[in-house]
Design a protein around this motif. Sequence first.
Motif, short mmCIF file in Angstrom:
data_model
loop_
_atom_site.label_atom_id
_atom_site.label_comp_id
_atom_site.label_asym_id
_atom_site.label_seq_id
_atom_site.Cartn_x
_atom_site.Cartn_y
_atom_site.Cartn_z
N ALA A 149 0.79 -1.24 -0.13
CA ALA A 149 0.01 0.00 0.04
C ALA A 149 0.94 1.16 0.17
O ALA A 149 2.08 1.25 0.13
N GLY A 150 0.23 2.31 -0.12
CA GLY A 150 1.08 3.52 -0.16
C GLY A 150 0.03 4.72 -0.78
O GLY A 150 -1.11 4.77 -0.37
N VAL A 151 0.49 5.75 -1.31
CA VAL A 151 0.06 6.86 -2.08
C VAL A 151 0.42 7.14 -3.23
O VAL A 151 1.54 6.94 -3.82
N GLY A 152 -0.46 7.81 -4.19
CA GLY A 152 -0.16 7.89 -5.39
C GLY A 152 -1.58 8.25 -6.26
O GLY A 152 -2.36 8.50 -5.90
N ALA A 153 -1.06 8.13 -7.63
CA ALA A 153 -2.30 8.44 -8.57
C ALA A 153 -3.27 7.36 -8.52
O ALA A 153 -2.73 6.13 -8.46
N LEU A 154 -4.62 7.36 -8.66
CA LEU A 154 -5.61 6.38 -8.41
C LEU A 154 -5.56 5.53 -9.76
O LEU A 154 -5.75 4.27 -9.57
N GLY A 155 -4.94 6.08 -10.66
CA GLY A 155 -4.41 5.06 -11.96
C GLY A 155 -3.75 3.79 -11.38
O GLY A 155 -3.60 2.84 -12.23
N VAL A 156 -2.98 4.08 -10.51
CA VAL A 156 -2.00 2.99 -10.00
C VAL A 156 -2.85 1.69 -9.78
O VAL A 156 -2.62 0.55 -10.35
N ASP A 157 -3.93 1.81 -9.01
CA ASP A 157 -4.89 0.67 -8.78
C ASP A 157 -5.84 0.56 -9.77
O ASP A 157 -5.93 -0.78 -10.17
N LEU A 158 -6.63 1.42 -10.18
CA LEU A 158 -7.27 1.28 -11.37
C LEU A 158 -6.96 0.57 -12.39
O LEU A 158 -7.39 -0.63 -12.88
N SER A 159 -5.85 0.71 -12.79
CA SER A 159 -5.29 0.20 -14.14
C SER A 159 -4.78 -1.27 -13.96
O SER A 159 -4.81 -1.95 -14.68
N GLU A 160 -4.06 -1.48 -12.71
CA GLU A 160 -3.74 -2.62 -12.14
C GLU A 160 -4.87 -3.67 -12.33
O GLU A 160 -4.94 -4.93 -12.94
N LEU A 161 -6.12 -3.42 -11.73
CA LEU A 161 -7.11 -4.12 -11.74
C LEU A 161 -7.72 -4.60 -13.14
O LEU A 161 -8.12 -5.44 -13.47
#
Length: 228
Positions: A149-161
């Motif tokens: 976990a961490g912080v950053g742009a929402l696309g880090v999670d969204l595009s991984e999914l």
Amino acid sequence: MIATNATALQLAEHHDLPAPRLIAADLAGNQSGTPASLETAVAGTTNWPNSSPERLRAAGAALARLHTIPMAPREHLPFRPRPIAVDDFATDRRTGRMPTTPLLQQADALIRAHGLPEEPSVYLHGDVWPGNMLWSNHQVTAFIDWKTAGVGALGVDLSELRKQVAITFGPQAPTEVLTGYQHATGHPAPHVAYWDAVAALNTPTTCWTPTATLRRNDFLDEALRNLP
């Protein structure tokens, strides 16, 4: 990673996010002899009995809940420029530690030339894939495994999914995830093509099956076609 997991679970409880609750942590290993944490069990299953549009949209909507928390990096929750940030397969290929392909080389060059988009930083899970989502009665009851976990742009999670469901379920699945996510947030997700490419680049050159490699390549090729 244990410290990150424990810190992330504390924050998830504070914001009432779908995650296990931290019971105790011994980060220095003074009591258990090794760094350790204990968390609650959560009812549900990681099995996806189908890849229906409704299930994929529900996954996207559940993910959107995590990104409602703006956040700057802090101890044990660092800035994450890519999913599963402990891996950096793009650099491994660039430095000759892993073989590459023309498509992966082209994508790496384009992403480096594009540069990191300017976006607000939010709370990130860091490793969003079907195996880290617990379901019960067609609802996501928890995201598990918060060690990156961490912080950053929402696309880090969204595009991984999006990448993960493309590989697992096929090329129509990412669109449904994005639809569910954007419906939950009420606005378009930014820089989707860029983050799709970043997610695809952070995979081994050869994935675990030929079909997985082909689907990863198709997902990456689509991202490059849409990259400004």
